[in-house]
Write a protein that holds these residues in place. Structure first.
Motif, PDB file in Angstrom:
ATOM      1  N   GLU A 158      85.972  76.041 -12.511  1.00 16.60           N
ATOM      2  CA  GLU A 158      85.603  74.638 -12.659  1.00 16.60           C
ATOM      3  C   GLU A 158      84.714  74.210 -11.483  1.00 16.60           C
ATOM      4  N   THR A 159      83.896  73.170 -11.727  1.00 15.97           N
ATOM      5  CA  THR A 159      83.079  72.577 -10.660  1.00 15.97           C
ATOM      6  C   THR A 159      83.589  71.159 -10.419  1.00 15.97           C
ATOM      7  N   ARG A 160      83.973  70.885  -9.180  1.00 14.34           N
ATOM      8  CA  ARG A 160      84.507  69.553  -8.865  1.00 14.34           C
ATOM      9  C   ARG A 160      83.389  68.522  -8.784  1.00 14.34           C
ATOM     10  N   LEU A 161      83.641  67.317  -9.296  1.00 13.58           N
ATOM     11  CA  LEU A 161      82.698  66.217  -9.102  1.00 13.58           C
ATOM     12  C   LEU A 161      82.526  65.984  -7.605  1.00 13.58           C
ATOM     13  N   GLY A 162      81.337  65.505  -7.226  1.00 13.26           N
ATOM     14  CA  GLY A 162      81.030  65.295  -5.810  1.00 13.26           C
ATOM     15  C   GLY A 162      79.753  66.030  -5.471  1.00 13.26           C
ATOM     16  N   PRO A 163      79.601  66.419  -4.217  1.00 11.21           N
ATOM     17  CA  PRO A 163      78.348  67.095  -3.826  1.00 11.21           C
ATOM     18  C   PRO A 163      78.291  68.519  -4.372  1.00 11.21           C
ATOM     19  N   VAL A 164      77.147  68.880  -4.943  1.00 10.25           N
ATOM     20  CA  VAL A 164      76.929  70.269  -5.363  1.00 10.25           C
ATOM     21  C   VAL A 164      75.596  70.738  -4.780  1.00 10.25           C
ATOM     22  N   HIS A 165      75.501  72.047  -4.613  1.00  6.93           N
ATOM     23  CA  HIS A 165      74.305  72.672  -4.045  1.00  6.93           C
ATOM     24  C   HIS A 165      73.796  73.707  -5.036  1.00  6.93           C
ATOM     25  N   LEU A 166      72.490  73.696  -5.291  1.00  4.34           N
ATOM     26  CA  LEU A 166      71.913  74.658  -6.235  1.00  4.34           C
ATOM     27  C   LEU A 166      70.807  75.454  -5.557  1.00  4.34           C
ATOM     28  N   GLU A 167      70.700  76.723  -5.946  1.00  5.92           N
ATOM     29  CA  GLU A 167      69.613  77.580  -5.456  1.00  5.92           C
ATOM     30  C   GLU A 167      69.099  78.434  -6.596  1.00  5.92           C
ATOM     31  N   ALA A 168      67.808  78.755  -6.577  1.00  3.06           N
ATOM     32  CA  ALA A 168      67.237  79.633  -7.598  1.00  3.06           C
ATOM     33  C   ALA A 168      66.014  80.337  -7.042  1.00  3.06           C
ATOM     34  N   ARG A 169      65.762  81.532  -7.558  1.00  2.00           N
ATOM     35  CA  ARG A 169      64.528  82.234  -7.204  1.00  2.00           C
ATOM     36  C   ARG A 169      64.174  83.224  -8.303  1.00  2.00           C
ATOM     37  N   LYS A 177      56.805  87.707 -18.533  1.00  2.68           N
ATOM     38  CA  LYS A 177      58.206  87.294 -18.359  1.00  2.68           C
ATOM     39  C   LYS A 177      58.574  87.238 -16.882  1.00  2.68           C
ATOM     40  N   LYS A 178      59.277  86.165 -16.527  1.00  3.96           N
ATOM     41  CA  LYS A 178      59.774  86.012 -15.159  1.00  3.96           C
ATOM     42  C   LYS A 178      61.297  86.000 -15.245  1.00  3.96           C
ATOM     43  N   PHE A 179      61.942  86.840 -14.476  1.00  2.70           N
ATOM     44  CA  PHE A 179      63.402  86.920 -14.475  1.00  2.70           C
ATOM     45  C   PHE A 179      63.917  86.129 -13.276  1.00  2.70           C
ATOM     46  N   VAL A 180      64.648  85.086 -13.578  1.00  6.36           N
ATOM     47  CA  VAL A 180      65.024  84.106 -12.552  1.00  6.36           C
ATOM     48  C   VAL A 180      66.549  83.973 -12.512  1.00  6.36           C
ATOM     49  N   THR A 181      67.103  83.887 -11.313  1.00  3.26           N
ATOM     50  CA  THR A 181      68.552  83.708 -11.184  1.00  3.26           C
ATOM     51  C   THR A 181      68.852  82.497 -10.301  1.00  3.26           C
ATOM     52  N   GLY A 182      70.058  81.965 -10.457  1.00  2.00           N
ATOM     53  CA  GLY A 182      70.430  80.822  -9.639  1.00  2.00           C
ATOM     54  C   GLY A 182      71.929  80.611  -9.603  1.00  2.00           C
ATOM     55  N   THR A 183      72.351  79.772  -8.656  1.00  2.00           N
ATOM     56  CA  THR A 183      73.774  79.444  -8.532  1.00  2.00           C
ATOM     57  C   THR A 183      73.946  77.943  -8.341  1.00  2.00           C
ATOM     58  N   LEU A 184      75.100  77.482  -8.764  1.00  2.00           N
ATOM     59  CA  LEU A 184      75.514  76.107  -8.476  1.00  2.00           C
ATOM     60  C   LEU A 184      76.846  76.211  -7.749  1.00  2.00           C
ATOM     61  N   SER A 185      76.953  75.533  -6.614  1.00  2.00           N
ATOM     62  CA  SER A 185      78.178  75.610  -5.803  1.00  2.00           C
ATOM     63  C   SER A 185      78.722  74.220  -5.539  1.00  2.00           C
ATOM     64  N   GLY A 189      82.435  76.650  -2.904  1.00  2.00           N
ATOM     65  CA  GLY A 189      81.585  77.823  -3.097  1.00  2.00           C
ATOM     66  C   GLY A 189      81.017  77.896  -4.504  1.00  2.00           C
ATOM     67  N   PRO A 190      80.375  79.033  -4.838  1.00  2.00           N
ATOM     68  CA  PRO A 190      79.710  79.155  -6.146  1.00  2.00           C
ATOM     69  C   PRO A 190      80.691  78.983  -7.311  1.00  2.00           C
ATOM     70  N   SER A 191      80.298  78.180  -8.293  1.00  2.00           N
ATOM     71  CA  SER A 191      81.153  77.966  -9.468  1.00  2.00           C
ATOM     72  C   SER A 191      80.424  78.318 -10.758  1.00  2.00           C
ATOM     73  N   VAL A 192      79.103  78.310 -10.739  1.00  2.00           N
ATOM     74  CA  VAL A 192      78.326  78.634 -11.935  1.00  2.00           C
ATOM     75  C   VAL A 192      77.143  79.505 -11.516  1.00  2.00           C
ATOM     76  N   VAL A 193      76.881  80.557 -12.282  1.00  2.00           N
ATOM     77  CA  VAL A 193      75.678  81.363 -12.031  1.00  2.00           C
ATOM     78  C   VAL A 193      74.862  81.401 -13.311  1.00  2.00           C
ATOM     79  N   ALA A 194      73.553  81.511 -13.150  1.00  2.00           N
ATOM     80  CA  ALA A 194      72.677  81.534 -14.324  1.00  2.00           C
ATOM     81  C   ALA A 194      71.619  82.594 -14.136  1.00  2.00           C
ATOM     82  N   ASP A 195      71.267  83.259 -15.237  1.00  2.00           N
ATOM     83  CA  ASP A 195      70.059  84.077 -15.194  1.00  2.00           C
ATOM     84  C   ASP A 195      69.248  83.805 -16.442  1.00  2.00           C
ATOM     85  N   ALA A 196      67.944  83.861 -16.268  1.00  2.00           N
ATOM     86  CA  ALA A 196      67.063  83.417 -17.347  1.00  2.00           C
ATOM     87  C   ALA A 196      65.778  84.217 -17.377  1.00  2.00           C
TER      88      ALA A 196
END
Ligand SMILES: CCCCCCCC(=O)SCCNC(=O)CCNC(=O)[C@H](O)C(C)(C)COP(=O)(O)OP(=O)(O)OC[C@H]1O[C@@H](n2cnc3c(N)ncnc32)[C@H](O)[C@@H]1OP(=O)(O)O
Length: 214
Positions: A158-169, A177-185, A189-196
Motif C-alpha cells: 500500500e501507499t500511504r497518503l501524504g508526501p510521495v517521491h517519484l523517479e523515472a529514467r 521504442k524506449k524502455f523506461v522504468t520508475g518508482t513511487l515511494s 520507501g518504494p511502494s509501486v514500480v512501473a516499467d513501460a
C-alpha cells in the motif's frame, strides 16, 4: 492532434502562470474542503449556489474544447490542462517534474484526501497516472516525442497518503521504442514500480535516438 504555438516569451508565460495558479490552488482547496466538510447540511444548498455562480462567471468566456498542449516561442510546453501536472487543472495534485542527471526525472508530491482509495491509502489509479506521466517525461528527456505503448504497474504494498517521491529514467532504446522504468515511494520507501515501452510515433521517427539521454 494539434500542438499550438503561442506568440509569447517565457517571461509572459510565467506572468500568466502566476495569475492562474492561485485560482487552481483555490479550487484544489475547495475539492478537499468538499470532501472533508462537516458543516450543517442546511448550509450546503447556499454553498452549492455560490460555487455555481463562480462557475458561471468563468464560463462567460471560454474556449471550445480542451486546453491542448501549447508552446511558447522558445518551445517551452504549457500542458496546463494535464491531469498530472496541469497548472490550470485542480484535478492534478499537481506534480512538478524536476530534471536530474542522465535523463533522470523526479518529483515530490503531496497526496491528500482527493486521492484516497483504500482508507488512508493512495488510489492505485492515481499511482499509475503519476508514474505514466513521469515515465513519459523521462522518455521525452532526449527531445523526441513518444507515447505510452505499454505500461506495467506493480503494487509492492500500500501507499500511504501524504508526501510521495517519484523517479523515472530511460534504461535502453530499441529503434523507435524506449524502455523506461520508475518508482513511487512513500515515507516507508518504494511502494509501486512501473516499467513501460514508449514508442516514437511514425511522424517523429526520422532519426530515433540510440543512446541514453544526457
Ligand atoms: C512530456 C509529456 C509526458 C506525457 C506522459 C503521458 C503519456 C501518455 O499518456 S501518452 C497517451 C497514451 N498513449 C497513447 O495514446 C498511444 C496510442 N498508440 C499509438 O499512438 C500508437 O499505437 C503507437 C505510437 C504507440 C505505436 O504506433 P506505431 O507508430 O504505428 O507503431 P509501429 O510502427 O507499428 O511499431 C513500432 C514498434 O513499436 C512496437 N509497438 C507498437 N505499439 C506498441 C505498444 N502499444 N506497446 C509496446 N510496443 C509497441 C512495435 O512492436 C514495433 O516494434 P519493432 O520495431 O520491434 O517491430
Amino acid at each position: 492532434m494539434t500542438f499550438v504555438f503561442e506568440d509569447i516569451d517565457d517571461v509572459e508565460m510565467e506572468r500568466r502562470r502566476s495569475v492562474v495558479e492561485p485560482l487552481t490552488d483555490a479550487v484544489r482547496d475547495l475539492v478537499d474542503a468538499v470532501i472533508r466538510t462537516e458543516v450543517a447540511e442546511g448550509e450546503i444548498p447556499d454553498v452549492t449556489a455560490a460555487v455555481r455562480a463562480v462557475t458561471e462567471r468563468l464560463r462567460s468566456r471560454q474556449s471550445d474544447g480542451p486546453y491542448g498542449v501549447r508552446y511558447t516561442r522558445a518551445g517551452t510546453g504549457m500542458p496546463w490542462g494535464n491531469p498530472a501536472v496541469g497548472v490550470r487543472n485542480a484535478v492534478a495534485p499537481p506534480m512538478r517534474v524536476q530534471a536530474g542527471d542522465d535523463g533522470l526525472r523526479w518529483a515530490d508530491v503531496r497526496l491528500g484526501a482527493a486521492y484516497e482509495g483504500p482508507p488512508g491509502l493512495v488510489h492505485g489509479g492515481i499511482c499509475a497516472l503519476l508514474l505514466d506521466h513521469l515515465l513519459g517525461e523521462a522518455a521525452g528527456a532526449d527531445g523526441t516525442p513518444s507515447f505510452t505503448g505499454t505500461i506495467s504497474v506493480r503494487y509492492l504494498r500500500e501507499t500511504r497518503l501524504g508526501p510521495v517521491h517519484l523517479e523515472a529514467r530511460t534504461d535502453r532504446y530499441d529503434g523507435p521504442k524506449k524502455f523506461v522504468t520508475g518508482t513511487l515511494s512513500d515515507a516507508d520507501g518504494p511502494s509501486v514500480v512501473a516499467d513501460a515501452v514508449f514508442v516514437i510515433p511514425r511522424w517523429a521517427r526520422a532519426t530515433p535516438p540510440q543512446e541514453a539521454p544526457q
